[in-house]
Design an enzyme around this catalytic site. Structure first.
Site, PDB file in Angstrom:
ATOM      1  N   GLY A  81      11.063  14.901  16.872  1.00  0.00           N
ATOM      2  CA  GLY A  81       9.766  14.596  15.945  1.00  0.00           C
ATOM      3  C   GLY A  81       9.872  14.837  14.470  1.00  0.00           C
ATOM      4  N   ARG A 145      13.997   9.802  20.257  1.00  0.00           N
ATOM      5  CA  ARG A 145      14.274  11.143  21.007  1.00  0.00           C
ATOM      6  C   ARG A 145      15.361  10.716  22.222  1.00  0.00           C
ATOM      7  NH1 ARG A 145      10.756  15.122  20.307  1.00  0.00           N
ATOM      8  NH2 ARG A 145       8.770  14.274  19.037  1.00  0.00           N
ATOM      9  N   ASP A 176      16.719  20.749  21.308  1.00  0.00           N
ATOM     10  CA  ASP A 176      17.510  19.849  22.408  1.00  0.00           C
ATOM     11  C   ASP A 176      18.453  18.873  21.708  1.00  0.00           C
ATOM     12  OD1 ASP A 176      16.152  20.690  24.393  1.00  0.00           O
ATOM     13  OD2 ASP A 176      14.495  19.055  24.400  1.00  0.00           O
ATOM     14  N   LYS A 202      16.006  21.934  12.749  1.00  0.00           N
ATOM     15  CA  LYS A 202      14.888  21.337  12.461  1.00  0.00           C
ATOM     16  C   LYS A 202      13.670  21.564  13.400  1.00  0.00           C
ATOM     17  CE  LYS A 202      13.296  18.103  14.244  1.00  0.00           C
ATOM     18  NZ  LYS A 202      12.939  16.853  15.524  1.00  0.00           N
ATOM     19  N   THR A 203      12.359  21.837  12.973  1.00  0.00           N
ATOM     20  CA  THR A 203      11.535  21.755  14.040  1.00  0.00           C
ATOM     21  C   THR A 203      10.175  22.356  13.224  1.00  0.00           C
ATOM     22  OG1 THR A 203      10.153  22.392  16.007  1.00  0.00           O
ATOM     23  CG2 THR A 203      12.045  23.731  15.413  1.00  0.00           C
ATOM     24  N   ASP A 205       7.806  23.536  14.916  1.00  0.00           N
ATOM     25  CA  ASP A 205       7.380  24.680  15.754  1.00  0.00           C
ATOM     26  C   ASP A 205       7.803  26.102  15.566  1.00  0.00           C
ATOM     27  OD1 ASP A 205       6.038  22.536  17.110  1.00  0.00           O
ATOM     28  OD2 ASP A 205       7.228  22.470  18.870  1.00  0.00           O
ATOM     29  N   LYS A 242     -23.107  27.574  11.124  1.00  0.00           N
ATOM     30  CA  LYS A 242     -24.039  27.266  12.422  1.00  0.00           C
ATOM     31  C   LYS A 242     -23.008  26.829  13.533  1.00  0.00           C
ATOM     32  CE  LYS A 242     -25.052  22.639  10.584  1.00  0.00           C
ATOM     33  NZ  LYS A 242     -26.126  21.603  10.488  1.00  0.00           N
ATOM     34  N   TYR A 243     -21.693  26.780  13.132  1.00  0.00           N
ATOM     35  CA  TYR A 243     -20.518  26.164  13.948  1.00  0.00           C
ATOM     36  C   TYR A 243     -19.814  27.071  14.251  1.00  0.00           C
ATOM     37  CZ  TYR A 243     -22.817  21.520  13.331  1.00  0.00           C
ATOM     38  OH  TYR A 243     -23.653  20.481  13.292  1.00  0.00           O
ATOM     39  N   MET A 250      -0.335  22.351  16.830  1.00  0.00           N
ATOM     40  CA  MET A 250       0.875  22.233  17.298  1.00  0.00           C
ATOM     41  C   MET A 250       1.642  23.040  17.546  1.00  0.00           C
ATOM     42  SD  MET A 250       2.964  18.649  16.336  1.00  0.00           S
ATOM     43  CE  MET A 250       2.179  17.314  16.981  1.00  0.00           C
ATOM     44  N   GLY A 251       2.487  22.940  18.529  1.00  0.00           N
ATOM     45  CA  GLY A 251       3.592  24.076  19.066  1.00  0.00           C
ATOM     46  C   GLY A 251       3.319  24.537  20.358  1.00  0.00           C
ATOM     47  N   ARG A 252       4.095  23.549  21.431  1.00  0.00           N
ATOM     48  CA  ARG A 252       3.851  23.511  22.769  1.00  0.00           C
ATOM     49  C   ARG A 252       4.605  24.802  23.400  1.00  0.00           C
ATOM     50  NH1 ARG A 252       5.143  19.079  27.323  1.00  0.00           N
ATOM     51  NH2 ARG A 252       4.961  20.436  29.148  1.00  0.00           N
ATOM     52  N   GLU A 311      -1.052  24.756  20.845  1.00  0.00           N
ATOM     53  CA  GLU A 311      -1.132  23.588  21.761  1.00  0.00           C
ATOM     54  C   GLU A 311      -0.684  23.879  23.189  1.00  0.00           C
ATOM     55  OE1 GLU A 311       1.156  19.283  21.447  1.00  0.00           O
ATOM     56  OE2 GLU A 311       2.023  20.798  20.421  1.00  0.00           O
ATOM     57  N   TYR A 426      -0.219  16.264  13.851  1.00  0.00           N
ATOM     58  CA  TYR A 426       0.552  14.991  13.060  1.00  0.00           C
ATOM     59  C   TYR A 426       0.295  15.004  11.713  1.00  0.00           C
ATOM     60  CZ  TYR A 426       1.301  13.207  17.745  1.00  0.00           C
ATOM     61  OH  TYR A 426       1.824  12.983  18.953  1.00  0.00           O
ATOM     62  N   ARG A 429       3.343  16.836  10.102  1.00  0.00           N
ATOM     63  CA  ARG A 429       4.608  16.627  10.087  1.00  0.00           C
ATOM     64  C   ARG A 429       5.455  15.859   9.181  1.00  0.00           C
ATOM     65  NH1 ARG A 429       6.221  14.828  16.020  1.00  0.00           N
ATOM     66  NH2 ARG A 429       5.152  12.869  15.506  1.00  0.00           N
TER      67      ARG A 429
END
Length: 552
Positions: A81, A145, A176, A202-203, A205, A242-243, A250-252, A311, A426, A429
């Site tokens: 990614g 990938r 990886d 690189k990442t 995450d 009000k919300y 991101m970051g699984r 994530e 995204y 990134r």
């Protein structure tokens, strides 16, 4: 190419190098460190990497350059990614190679590792490189990938390298990708191919880190980008009042991004997956803890708030992980086709009930129907649930609403609850790299060229002391095998780089833990604003809060 004013201005930015790399190529020598060993499974890793295991860490220092004089033809790959700063790694690599010898060449293989297998490349020159300096994205050559892991692939890559006279490959990627780099380096060494392999960390995450790699590139820019957006939402929440905003980031596999964004913006809630796993928290317990904050704030007239959700949070919930494992088994083999052929959700639900255990069904039953259905969406290549497709921000807001409805009936909650949902991934990134990432990435590439020149193979480009000004950064290299252990992947033991999770006894988490109870009730929002590229050093060259706390 259409250029924005910022684009044009950033082309002229000169990235800062570590002091040692500024001395000039002729005055850079190598200081050998201690031999290394893998973080675990030493005997197994050593057996798998007999030619590249146990090498010394090295540091570059002032002294006479003793490297062999020869023409270098280097290939570079962007793998996995996107992460802000990738272009500058290539620019730093190119500039250093040309400074060493103007005859040196840099080949960019297109579309990731597959470009190397397919011999799809571009040869860089000044004009090509100059159009990408200090810019975001991986569009200079694209990414992919594809994994380099079979003997057939290695043989093809060896022939491609021989065809072009390539002396080294630089692989820019995450855990990886750098595991693949280590395997390729071992293959080249075992077959005396005369090709070196150097990796770059690189990442976004943030999970490719250890005592040597203080942070992976892209993490700084991505978290600053997300934090700007979260800060904007906090200001909107504090304006409209009000919300409740549930924001997935991101970051699984680790919660570094969520934690860094929380340190930057001080939201009411931030879930940390590693803590959820350590405390064996259930979905209901998590929802109840968020509802507590909603209730307490409502009692003070504040029917609004912000919650940050990593994530990959559901994978850290033990009961949910068990449910996913059963679903994977339920749909193994040709069962997925049988399930998809059922006419409606009612029929599919009956199929699910007949196949899940009672405990798994208890967890499945508390999920909103849209989340239940997401668990049975398209599978990954191994036939497993794609956890990243689960809208966990909507899952928790729905569960919180259910819990608050119960409290309203019991008379303990009298406020209002209305949710908005966001997912930031995204957006960060391919952002323009911060000054930190522009400098760090350029240094990683420049440093990689020095590792190549000195003949190192199976090493990761390493720049450390990153919490200090760039002048004080330390450049060098470490064997990739130092970061590896054996893990079970798809039923087989495989050597992989160990992912770094959030350390619950680390300073960043401890700071968050000490303040979150107050943040949950008060409106303590902070608004980081946009990344600054020009102005005072203390504004433009800030590192992450995580790194600052770790190195304080």
């Amino acid at each position: 190419m259409n250029l924005s004013p910022l684009n044009k201005a950033r082309y002229g930015y000169s990235p800062k190098l570590p002091g040692m790399l500024r001395n000039g190529i002729a005055d850079i020598s190598v200081k050998e460190g201690a031999p290394t060993q893998s973080v675990a499974d030493q005997e197994k890793i050593k057996a798998l990497f007999p030619n590249t295991y146990g090498k010394n860490e090295i540091t570059f220092e002032k002294g006479t350059n003793t490297s062999a004089v020869k023409k270098q033809v280097v290939g570079v790959i962007l793998s996995g990614g996107q992460a802000p700063g990738g272009h500058n790694v290539i620019c730093g690599l190119y500039d250093a190679l040309k400074a060493i010898n103007p005859e040196n060449e840099l080949y960019g293989f297109k579309g990731g590792p597959s470009g190397l297998v397919e011999d799809d490349y571009v040869v860089f020159d000044d004009e090509f490189i100059n159009a990408y300096r200090n810019t975001g994205g991986f569009d200079i050559i694209g990414s992919g990938r594809t994994k380099l892991e079979t003997e057939e692939q290695f043989a093809i890559v060896t022939e491609v390298c021989k065809k072009h006279g390539i002396t080294a490959i630089t692989i820019i990627g995450g855990d990886d990708s750098n595991t693949n780099a280590a395997v390729l380096a071992e293959y080249f060494a075992a077959h005396e191919a005369g090709v070196q392999v150097i990796g770059c960390p690189k990442t976004i995450d943030g999970d490719l880190k250890n005592e040597d790699i203080e942070c992976s590139f892209g993490f700084d820019t991505a978290t600053k980008t997300f934090s700007e957006l979260i800060g904007n939402i906090e200001r909107d929440a504090n304006s409209a009042k009000k919300y409740w905003h549930f924001i997935k980031v991101m970051g699984r596999s680790a919660s570094h991004v969520a934690l860094e964004c929380a340190l930057e913006t001080q939201p009411n809630i931030c879930l940390i997956g590693e803590e959820v796993a350590a405390k064996n928290m259930s979905l209901s317990e998590i929802a109840s803890s968020i509802a507590d904050s909603v209730e307490k704030r409502a009692a003070n007239g504040m029917n609004f708030g912000v919650a940050i959700i990593p994530e990959g949070i559901v994978e850290f919930v033990p009961e949910f992980s068990a449910l996913i494992a059963e679903i994977n088994e339920l749909l193994a083999g040709n069962k997925t086709e049988e399930f998809n052929a059922l006419p409606n959700w009612s029929a599919k639900l009956a199929f699910i009930k007949s196949g899940l255990s009672e405990s798994a069904m208890d967890v499945f039953s508390v999920l909103p129907q849209n989340i239940q259905q997401q668990l049975f969406l398209e599978r990954d290549p191994h036939g497993n649930v794609q956890v990243s497709l689960i809208e966990s921000e909507k899952l928790f807001s729905a569960m919180v609403k259910t819990e608050l409805d119960k409290r309203k009936k019991a008379g303990t909650f009298t406020g209002k609850f209305s949710a908005q949902h966001h997912f930031f991934g995204y957006e960060g990134r391919c952002a323009f790299p911060s000054n930190f990432d522009a400098d760090y990435c350029y240094s990683l590439g420049y440093n990689a060229a020095m590792l190549i020149q000195y003949g190192f193979n199976g090493y990761l480009s390493k720049v450390s002391n990153l919490s200090k000004p760039a002048e004080e950064w330390v450049a060098g290299g470490m064997p990739i095998t130092k970061m590896m252990n054996i893990e079970r992947r798809n039923g087989k033991d495989k050597p992989v780089i160990r992912k770094a999770l959030v350390e619950l006894d680390g300073k960043p988490f401890k700071f968050f833990e000490a303040n979150r109870e107050a943040w949950a009730v008060e409106t303590a929002f902070t608004y980081p604003g946009a990344i600054q590229y020009y102005g005072p050093t203390e504004v433009c060259d800030l590192t992450t809060r995580t790194l600052a706390l770790e190195k304080a």
